[in-house]
Design a protein around this motif. Structure first.
Motif, PDB file in Angstrom:
ATOM      1  N   ASN A  91       0.886  -1.209  -0.029  1.00  0.00           N
ATOM      2  CA  ASN A  91      -0.162  -0.094   0.034  1.00  0.00           C
ATOM      3  C   ASN A  91       0.843   1.313   0.061  1.00  0.00           C
ATOM      4  O   ASN A  91       1.976   1.332   0.308  1.00  0.00           O
ATOM      5  CB  ASN A  91      -0.725   0.048   0.998  1.00  0.00           C
ATOM      6  CG  ASN A  91      -1.796  -0.958   1.360  1.00  0.00           C
ATOM      7  OD1 ASN A  91      -2.448  -1.474   0.304  1.00  0.00           O
ATOM      8  ND2 ASN A  91      -1.953  -2.134   2.395  1.00  0.00           N
ATOM      9  N   HIS A  92       0.449   2.324  -0.449  1.00  0.00           N
ATOM     10  CA  HIS A  92       1.017   3.630  -0.542  1.00  0.00           C
ATOM     11  C   HIS A  92       1.374   4.074   0.954  1.00  0.00           C
ATOM     12  O   HIS A  92       0.236   4.013   1.767  1.00  0.00           O
ATOM     13  CB  HIS A  92       0.167   4.697  -1.309  1.00  0.00           C
ATOM     14  CG  HIS A  92       0.080   4.414  -2.699  1.00  0.00           C
ATOM     15  ND1 HIS A  92       1.127   4.688  -3.617  1.00  0.00           N
ATOM     16  CD2 HIS A  92      -0.801   3.783  -3.569  1.00  0.00           C
ATOM     17  CE1 HIS A  92       0.989   4.422  -4.767  1.00  0.00           C
ATOM     18  NE2 HIS A  92      -0.297   3.735  -4.859  1.00  0.00           N
ATOM     19  N   LEU A  93       2.288   5.025   1.119  1.00  0.00           N
ATOM     20  CA  LEU A  93       2.417   5.367   2.504  1.00  0.00           C
ATOM     21  C   LEU A  93       2.410   7.066   2.319  1.00  0.00           C
ATOM     22  O   LEU A  93       3.012   7.617   1.230  1.00  0.00           O
ATOM     23  CB  LEU A  93       4.006   5.132   3.073  1.00  0.00           C
ATOM     24  CG  LEU A  93       4.489   3.683   3.105  1.00  0.00           C
ATOM     25  CD1 LEU A  93       5.899   3.340   3.681  1.00  0.00           C
ATOM     26  CD2 LEU A  93       3.432   3.121   4.332  1.00  0.00           C
ATOM     27  N   THR A  94       2.165   7.687   3.286  1.00  0.00           N
ATOM     28  CA  THR A  94       2.265   9.126   3.473  1.00  0.00           C
ATOM     29  C   THR A  94       3.689   9.421   3.535  1.00  0.00           C
ATOM     30  O   THR A  94       4.420   8.694   4.039  1.00  0.00           O
ATOM     31  CB  THR A  94       1.377   9.693   4.473  1.00  0.00           C
ATOM     32  OG1 THR A  94       1.863   9.246   5.921  1.00  0.00           O
ATOM     33  CG2 THR A  94       0.000   9.323   4.390  1.00  0.00           C
ATOM     34  N   SER A  95       4.095  10.801   3.600  1.00  0.00           N
ATOM     35  CA  SER A  95       5.558  10.880   3.758  1.00  0.00           C
ATOM     36  C   SER A  95       5.793  10.715   5.300  1.00  0.00           C
ATOM     37  O   SER A  95       7.073  10.405   5.417  1.00  0.00           O
ATOM     38  CB  SER A  95       5.673  12.547   3.299  1.00  0.00           C
ATOM     39  OG  SER A  95       4.855  13.552   4.070  1.00  0.00           O
ATOM     40  N   ALA A  96       5.002  11.129   6.133  1.00  0.00           N
ATOM     41  CA  ALA A  96       5.258  10.723   7.612  1.00  0.00           C
ATOM     42  C   ALA A  96       5.686   9.262   7.916  1.00  0.00           C
ATOM     43  O   ALA A  96       6.284   9.017   8.603  1.00  0.00           O
ATOM     44  CB  ALA A  96       4.154  11.318   8.501  1.00  0.00           C
ATOM     45  N   PRO A 112      10.209  -5.653   3.269  1.00  0.00           N
ATOM     46  CA  PRO A 112      11.512  -5.206   3.048  1.00  0.00           C
ATOM     47  C   PRO A 112      11.561  -3.805   2.209  1.00  0.00           C
ATOM     48  O   PRO A 112      10.815  -3.593   1.348  1.00  0.00           O
ATOM     49  CB  PRO A 112      12.241  -6.247   2.321  1.00  0.00           C
ATOM     50  CG  PRO A 112      11.212  -7.595   2.528  1.00  0.00           C
ATOM     51  CD  PRO A 112       9.862  -6.838   2.535  1.00  0.00           C
ATOM     52  N   PHE A 113      12.656  -3.276   2.641  1.00  0.00           N
ATOM     53  CA  PHE A 113      12.929  -1.735   1.833  1.00  0.00           C
ATOM     54  C   PHE A 113      13.058  -2.033   0.371  1.00  0.00           C
ATOM     55  O   PHE A 113      12.529  -1.213  -0.447  1.00  0.00           O
ATOM     56  CB  PHE A 113      14.093  -1.180   2.389  1.00  0.00           C
ATOM     57  CG  PHE A 113      14.508   0.161   1.917  1.00  0.00           C
ATOM     58  CD1 PHE A 113      13.588   1.095   1.877  1.00  0.00           C
ATOM     59  CD2 PHE A 113      15.696   0.435   1.209  1.00  0.00           C
ATOM     60  CE1 PHE A 113      14.206   2.283   1.566  1.00  0.00           C
ATOM     61  CE2 PHE A 113      16.046   1.672   0.581  1.00  0.00           C
ATOM     62  CZ  PHE A 113      15.107   2.578   0.872  1.00  0.00           C
ATOM     63  N   GLU A 114      13.586  -3.172  -0.027  1.00  0.00           N
ATOM     64  CA  GLU A 114      13.862  -3.291  -1.560  1.00  0.00           C
ATOM     65  C   GLU A 114      12.813  -3.614  -2.260  1.00  0.00           C
ATOM     66  O   GLU A 114      12.428  -3.089  -3.363  1.00  0.00           O
ATOM     67  CB  GLU A 114      14.907  -4.554  -1.711  1.00  0.00           C
ATOM     68  CG  GLU A 114      16.328  -4.388  -1.358  1.00  0.00           C
ATOM     69  CD  GLU A 114      17.082  -3.113  -2.205  1.00  0.00           C
ATOM     70  OE1 GLU A 114      16.733  -3.228  -3.331  1.00  0.00           O
ATOM     71  OE2 GLU A 114      17.582  -2.201  -1.556  1.00  0.00           O
ATOM     72  N   LEU A 118      15.943  -0.902  11.953  1.00  0.00           N
ATOM     73  CA  LEU A 118      15.922  -1.412  13.272  1.00  0.00           C
ATOM     74  C   LEU A 118      15.489  -2.769  13.023  1.00  0.00           C
ATOM     75  O   LEU A 118      15.950  -3.723  13.910  1.00  0.00           O
ATOM     76  CB  LEU A 118      14.815  -0.854  14.129  1.00  0.00           C
ATOM     77  CG  LEU A 118      15.346   0.833  14.632  1.00  0.00           C
ATOM     78  CD1 LEU A 118      13.932   1.244  15.198  1.00  0.00           C
ATOM     79  CD2 LEU A 118      16.399   0.792  15.430  1.00  0.00           C
ATOM     80  N   GLU A 119      14.607  -3.396  12.212  1.00  0.00           N
ATOM     81  CA  GLU A 119      14.160  -4.466  11.860  1.00  0.00           C
ATOM     82  C   GLU A 119      13.093  -4.903  12.706  1.00  0.00           C
ATOM     83  O   GLU A 119      11.907  -5.161  12.380  1.00  0.00           O
ATOM     84  CB  GLU A 119      15.122  -5.453  11.342  1.00  0.00           C
ATOM     85  CG  GLU A 119      15.622  -5.151   9.984  1.00  0.00           C
ATOM     86  CD  GLU A 119      16.512  -6.330   9.566  1.00  0.00           C
ATOM     87  OE1 GLU A 119      16.481  -7.375   9.981  1.00  0.00           O
ATOM     88  OE2 GLU A 119      17.820  -6.049   8.988  1.00  0.00           O
ATOM     89  N   ASN A 120      13.475  -5.123  13.975  1.00  0.00           N
ATOM     90  CA  ASN A 120      12.824  -5.577  15.208  1.00  0.00           C
ATOM     91  C   ASN A 120      13.131  -4.621  16.420  1.00  0.00           C
ATOM     92  O   ASN A 120      14.006  -4.297  16.638  1.00  0.00           O
ATOM     93  CB  ASN A 120      13.002  -6.909  15.632  1.00  0.00           C
ATOM     94  CG  ASN A 120      12.910  -7.849  14.555  1.00  0.00           C
ATOM     95  OD1 ASN A 120      11.816  -8.090  14.156  1.00  0.00           O
ATOM     96  ND2 ASN A 120      14.118  -8.594  14.224  1.00  0.00           N
ATOM     97  N   LEU A 154       8.976   7.322   8.957  1.00  0.00           N
ATOM     98  CA  LEU A 154       9.046   6.426  10.088  1.00  0.00           C
ATOM     99  C   LEU A 154       9.774   5.034   9.514  1.00  0.00           C
ATOM    100  O   LEU A 154      10.259   4.457  10.345  1.00  0.00           O
ATOM    101  CB  LEU A 154       7.841   6.179  10.881  1.00  0.00           C
ATOM    102  CG  LEU A 154       7.291   7.499  11.901  1.00  0.00           C
ATOM    103  CD1 LEU A 154       6.067   7.476  12.347  1.00  0.00           C
ATOM    104  CD2 LEU A 154       8.419   7.537  13.082  1.00  0.00           C
ATOM    105  N   MET A 155       9.148   4.638   8.571  1.00  0.00           N
ATOM    106  CA  MET A 155       9.626   3.356   7.858  1.00  0.00           C
ATOM    107  C   MET A 155      11.004   3.430   7.885  1.00  0.00           C
ATOM    108  O   MET A 155      11.802   2.087   8.059  1.00  0.00           O
ATOM    109  CB  MET A 155       8.724   2.941   6.792  1.00  0.00           C
ATOM    110  CG  MET A 155       7.239   2.428   6.938  1.00  0.00           C
ATOM    111  SD  MET A 155       7.500   1.002   8.151  1.00  0.00           S
ATOM    112  CE  MET A 155       8.250  -0.245   7.249  1.00  0.00           C
ATOM    113  N   LYS A 156      11.779   4.410   7.436  1.00  0.00           N
ATOM    114  CA  LYS A 156      13.076   4.330   7.021  1.00  0.00           C
ATOM    115  C   LYS A 156      13.809   3.911   8.261  1.00  0.00           C
ATOM    116  O   LYS A 156      14.850   3.424   8.370  1.00  0.00           O
ATOM    117  CB  LYS A 156      13.553   5.888   6.725  1.00  0.00           C
ATOM    118  CG  LYS A 156      13.156   6.051   5.122  1.00  0.00           C
ATOM    119  CD  LYS A 156      13.389   7.577   4.707  1.00  0.00           C
ATOM    120  CE  LYS A 156      12.937   7.716   3.371  1.00  0.00           C
ATOM    121  NZ  LYS A 156      13.178   9.044   2.899  1.00  0.00           N
TER     122      LYS A 156
END
Length: 157
Positions: free
Chosen positions: A4-9, A71-73, A20-22, A13-15
């Motif tokens: 799904n799409h993410l907002t910039s905020a 995952p980020f990729e 951190l992963e966990n 946070l996801m970055k």
């Protein structure tokens, strides 16, 4: 897996979460750069990201441990495909042209990339059959002569 799409905020946070992963909520609060958001704000975003399928939760006593699911990729692939479809007619060529025109990639970059990716392997070739040369160099004996000799041997017996 549907992404799904993410907002910039949410993306910001996801970055941090991808690094951190966990993690626990307290880890996010410690790792988040200044100015730190309020804990309730982060908690709300964590719930949203769980609902969107980016994070999973595991209850440990009275607190939750969060784990990254997407995952980020995979997220980068999703974004690039969306960008390609919406702005570049699903054309990698148009994307490359844009990157060149905006000086975001150089020809040298591409050459070094392809030099690394392309391996030259020798092609195994079959030796050519030299039928005419074989006939000239090793002429076949006349079959008629053999047939006559066989007939003579049979008639003698």
């Amino acid at each position: 897996m549907k992404i799904n799409h993410l907002t910039s905020a949410e993306e910001n946070l996801m970055k941090l979460f991808w690094k951190l992963e966990n993690f626990y909520l307290k880890d996010v609060m410690e790792q988040h750069p200044e100015p730190k958001p309020h804990q309730n704000t982060v908690s709300t975003y964590l719930k949203i990201l769980v609902e969107k399928g980016y994070l999973s939760t595991e209850k440990e006593g009275r607190i939750f441990k969060y784990s990254v699911i997407v995952p980020f990729e995979e997220y980068k692939k999703f974004l690039l495909k969306e960008l390609s479809q919406q702005f570049f007619n699903n054309s990698g060529k148009e994307i490359l042209e844009f990157l060149f025109n905006e000086n975001l990639i150089s020809q040298k970059d591409l050459q070094s990339y392809f030099d690394l990716k392309i391996e030259m392997k020798p092609v195994k070739t079959k030796e050519p059959k030299l039928e005419y040369a074989e006939e000239i160099l090793n002429p076949k004996k006349d079959k008629k002569g053999k047939d006559k000799k066989k007939k003579k041997k049979k008639s003698e017996n």
